[in-house]
Design a protein around this motif. Sequence first.
Motif, PDB file in Angstrom:
ATOM      1  N   LEU A 190       0.829  -1.214   0.000  1.00  0.00           N
ATOM      2  CA  LEU A 190       0.000   0.000   0.000  1.00  0.00           C
ATOM      3  C   LEU A 190       0.858   1.255   0.000  1.00  0.00           C
ATOM      4  N   LYS A 191       1.918   1.249   0.818  1.00  0.00           N
ATOM      5  CA  LYS A 191       2.785   2.425   0.892  1.00  0.00           C
ATOM      6  C   LYS A 191       3.523   2.651  -0.425  1.00  0.00           C
ATOM      7  N   ILE A 192       3.953   1.549  -1.049  1.00  0.00           N
ATOM      8  CA  ILE A 192       4.626   1.682  -2.342  1.00  0.00           C
ATOM      9  C   ILE A 192       3.660   2.247  -3.379  1.00  0.00           C
ATOM     10  N   MET A 193       2.422   1.751  -3.366  1.00  0.00           N
ATOM     11  CA  MET A 193       1.416   2.270  -4.295  1.00  0.00           C
ATOM     12  C   MET A 193       1.171   3.754  -4.055  1.00  0.00           C
ATOM     13  N   LEU A 194       1.141   4.163  -2.768  1.00  0.00           N
ATOM     14  CA  LEU A 194       0.921   5.573  -2.452  1.00  0.00           C
ATOM     15  C   LEU A 194       2.090   6.429  -2.927  1.00  0.00           C
ATOM     16  N   VAL A 195       3.321   5.954  -2.659  1.00  0.00           N
ATOM     17  CA  VAL A 195       4.496   6.722  -3.079  1.00  0.00           C
ATOM     18  C   VAL A 195       4.529   6.846  -4.597  1.00  0.00           C
ATOM     19  N   VAL A 196       4.359   5.722  -5.303  1.00  0.00           N
ATOM     20  CA  VAL A 196       4.385   5.745  -6.764  1.00  0.00           C
ATOM     21  C   VAL A 196       3.252   6.604  -7.317  1.00  0.00           C
ATOM     22  N   GLY A 197       2.045   6.428  -6.741  1.00  0.00           N
ATOM     23  CA  GLY A 197       0.902   7.232  -7.184  1.00  0.00           C
ATOM     24  C   GLY A 197       1.113   8.716  -6.942  1.00  0.00           C
ATOM     25  N   SER A 198       1.703   9.048  -5.781  1.00  0.00           N
ATOM     26  CA  SER A 198       1.958  10.457  -5.469  1.00  0.00           C
ATOM     27  C   SER A 198       2.992  11.051  -6.415  1.00  0.00           C
ATOM     28  N   ILE A 199       4.007  10.246  -6.764  1.00  0.00           N
ATOM     29  CA  ILE A 199       5.027  10.718  -7.702  1.00  0.00           C
ATOM     30  C   ILE A 199       4.412  10.971  -9.078  1.00  0.00           C
ATOM     31  N   ILE A 200       3.573  10.043  -9.526  1.00  0.00           N
ATOM     32  CA  ILE A 200       2.915  10.208 -10.830  1.00  0.00           C
ATOM     33  C   ILE A 200       1.998  11.422 -10.797  1.00  0.00           C
ATOM     34  N   MET A 201       1.224  11.564  -9.704  1.00  0.00           N
ATOM     35  CA  MET A 201       0.354  12.730  -9.575  1.00  0.00           C
ATOM     36  C   MET A 201       1.174  14.015  -9.591  1.00  0.00           C
ATOM     37  N   GLY A 202       2.297  14.006  -8.864  1.00  0.00           N
ATOM     38  CA  GLY A 202       3.139  15.192  -8.814  1.00  0.00           C
ATOM     39  C   GLY A 202       3.693  15.566 -10.185  1.00  0.00           C
ATOM     40  N   LEU A 203       4.083  14.552 -10.957  1.00  0.00           N
ATOM     41  CA  LEU A 203       4.591  14.810 -12.307  1.00  0.00           C
ATOM     42  C   LEU A 203       3.494  15.383 -13.202  1.00  0.00           C
ATOM     43  N   CYS A 204       2.295  14.836 -13.058  1.00  0.00           N
ATOM     44  CA  CYS A 204       1.165  15.350 -13.858  1.00  0.00           C
ATOM     45  C   CYS A 204       0.894  16.819 -13.524  1.00  0.00           C
ATOM     46  N   ILE A 205       0.897  17.152 -12.229  1.00  0.00           N
ATOM     47  CA  ILE A 205       0.669  18.544 -11.818  1.00  0.00           C
ATOM     48  C   ILE A 205       1.791  19.433 -12.336  1.00  0.00           C
ATOM     49  N   ASP A 206       3.037  18.968 -12.193  1.00  0.00           N
ATOM     50  CA  ASP A 206       4.186  19.786 -12.567  1.00  0.00           C
ATOM     51  C   ASP A 206       4.255  20.024 -14.067  1.00  0.00           C
ATOM     52  N   LEU A 207       3.878  19.016 -14.842  1.00  0.00           N
ATOM     53  CA  LEU A 207       4.008  19.119 -16.297  1.00  0.00           C
ATOM     54  C   LEU A 207       2.748  19.652 -16.965  1.00  0.00           C
ATOM     55  N   GLY A 208       1.781  20.121 -16.182  1.00  0.00           N
ATOM     56  CA  GLY A 208       0.581  20.722 -16.752  1.00  0.00           C
ATOM     57  C   GLY A 208      -0.456  19.719 -17.186  1.00  0.00           C
ATOM     58  N   GLY A 209      -0.466  18.525 -16.581  1.00  0.00           N
ATOM     59  CA  GLY A 209      -1.412  17.493 -16.980  1.00  0.00           C
ATOM     60  C   GLY A 209      -2.769  17.602 -16.323  1.00  0.00           C
ATOM     61  N   VAL A 210      -2.961  18.588 -15.431  1.00  0.00           N
ATOM     62  CA  VAL A 210      -4.254  18.784 -14.776  1.00  0.00           C
ATOM     63  C   VAL A 210      -5.009  19.879 -15.510  1.00  0.00           C
ATOM     64  N   PRO A 211      -6.238  19.599 -15.958  1.00  0.00           N
ATOM     65  CA  PRO A 211      -7.005  20.606 -16.723  1.00  0.00           C
ATOM     66  C   PRO A 211      -7.122  21.925 -15.952  1.00  0.00           C
ATOM     67  N   GLY A 212      -6.862  23.005 -16.636  1.00  0.00           N
ATOM     68  CA  GLY A 212      -6.988  24.321 -16.042  1.00  0.00           C
ATOM     69  C   GLY A 212      -5.800  24.775 -15.222  1.00  0.00           C
ATOM     70  N   GLN A 213      -4.753  23.915 -15.129  1.00  0.00           N
ATOM     71  CA  GLN A 213      -3.567  24.261 -14.342  1.00  0.00           C
ATOM     72  C   GLN A 213      -2.370  24.447 -15.264  1.00  0.00           C
ATOM     73  N   PRO A 214      -1.599  25.511 -15.062  1.00  0.00           N
ATOM     74  CA  PRO A 214      -0.439  25.753 -15.928  1.00  0.00           C
ATOM     75  C   PRO A 214       0.708  24.796 -15.623  1.00  0.00           C
ATOM     76  N   ARG A 215       1.639  24.693 -16.556  1.00  0.00           N
ATOM     77  CA  ARG A 215       2.836  23.893 -16.341  1.00  0.00           C
ATOM     78  C   ARG A 215       3.734  24.619 -15.345  1.00  0.00           C
TER      79      ARG A 215
END
Length: 547
Positions: A190-215
């Motif tokens: 579970l912790k590995i899934m959370l860490v990996v999921g959080s990293i992927i989410m963070g990359l999406c946010i950072d690279l502008g992958g969230v609708p309406g959010q800038p890169r």
Amino acid sequence: MSLDKEHSDNFFDESNDKLDVEIGSSVVVEDEKAFAEQRELKRGLQQRHIQMIALAGTIGTGLFLSSGRALAAAGPVGAVLGYLLTGILVSGVVLSIAELAALVPLTGSYVRYAACFFDPALSFAIGWNHVYAACVAIPAEITAAAVLISFWTTSVSNGVWITVMGFLIIGTNLFFIRVYGELEFGFSMLKIMLVVGSIIMGLCIDLGGVPGQPRLGFQYWRNPGPFVQYLGIEGSLGQFLGFWTTFSNAAYAYSGVETIAAAAAETKNPRRNIPKAAKRIFARVLLFYVLSIFIVTLIVPSNNSLLLKSTGNASQSPFVIAANLAGIRVIPHIINAIVLTSAWSSGNSTMLGASRTLYGLAREGHAPKIFLRTNRFGIPYISVGFVSIFMSLGYMTLQDSASEVFSWLQDLVSVAALIAWMVICIVYLRFYYGCKRQGIDRSELPWAAPFQPFAAWMALLGFGLILLTGGYAVFINGKWDVETFFSHYFNIPLIFLLYFGYKFTKKTKIVSLDEMPIRYYIDIANQNPEPEEIPAKGWRKLNILWS
């Protein structure tokens, strides 16, 4: 010292035969029951359990919640460097303890090795110091769990949740060791899934992958900047002090990594499986700690006011802050739920290490023999019960803010971890130079760790410097705080008091390099080989590749 075949055959028997070992001018009686716990304690931890415990068993509130404090104090570059350098030093500790555990798979690990390769007084001191640290750490974890639950409901007193979590940890540790292993395997997944999921989410946010959010890119590294002027001190000095502060946070996040050797006598094929876990520790440090902190620095500005709020629940997590800034509303509930299991998991790991250390102390005569009693599942239940008593310290947080008490306990645990790591390095270096003095080539050992003795020296000197300077802020004019001073420096006189108190009372002597029983343990390892590893097939092969 050599060991004949008859001794080898009877070594694991629960006999009362004694083996006299000359140490200095005195004679130390080495009981042939030294490995008797391998019969009394059940070997229920398999390779996948040890790998997962090494990988994620100690990932808990320190990484998920407290990492924000490091970012706020040091800035993005300071936080990444702090966790990276601490991870490098911790890797040296793990390599050292794994080499010893591969040769001498004893429950209690470095506490027992201190008596063999340094001084029985050090074994007594660090053993009880470890028990003390656990008695502080477990209430901290169950208090954190109670505050995490309050994220969803405030109608039930935290005292109820502290009680529930306490009984869960006790129950887990009183059943088969394999039950513990399976639970930790599941929690770690579970912790590995959370860490990996959080990293992927963070990359999406950072690279502008969230609708309406800038890169974002490296925007927050430029503004508010790579470092923070800590305590309002201007210039490079303030930035350096902020960076130096991260070591305390990182030490708490990494605390417990030595647990991979704590239950060596309960690990199947320890001479093979413990080194396997140790060899992969640095890559895992980079992946799960450093990469997580790096992603956090990209998506949360170091001057965000929420980083400094000590709520103790998911709203304090920098990943939750980033998700809220990006308008992702469901993330806090997911993170809170998994961090809750992390607190339980971390409490389980701490209880395992403390109870086995107490068992090891009793084996060495440094604790009452009652702690040697095991139940029909092969669990030292008296040791578990003794440590469990101190869970009641968690109820003290009901009078004040639980998050404030958790922060204070966190500092105590961090300092205890630094001292434990330093002792591991000291004992290993004595062992290393003992091999050289006795003309024993390290190729004769079941496993010789790489980068030694440089890794041990680097970790010893690094953690020693961090220990002495960790509470530097209280010595700055106008920054004196009794609580901070106590939490950072109480453990130093405690360890010396325990060591010299026992040494003068029992008149122990430091074991000389010439008289360490290294050859004795090598002969035992050679005459009691582990079974050949079965080639992995199908899903089992995939599981081993993953681990």
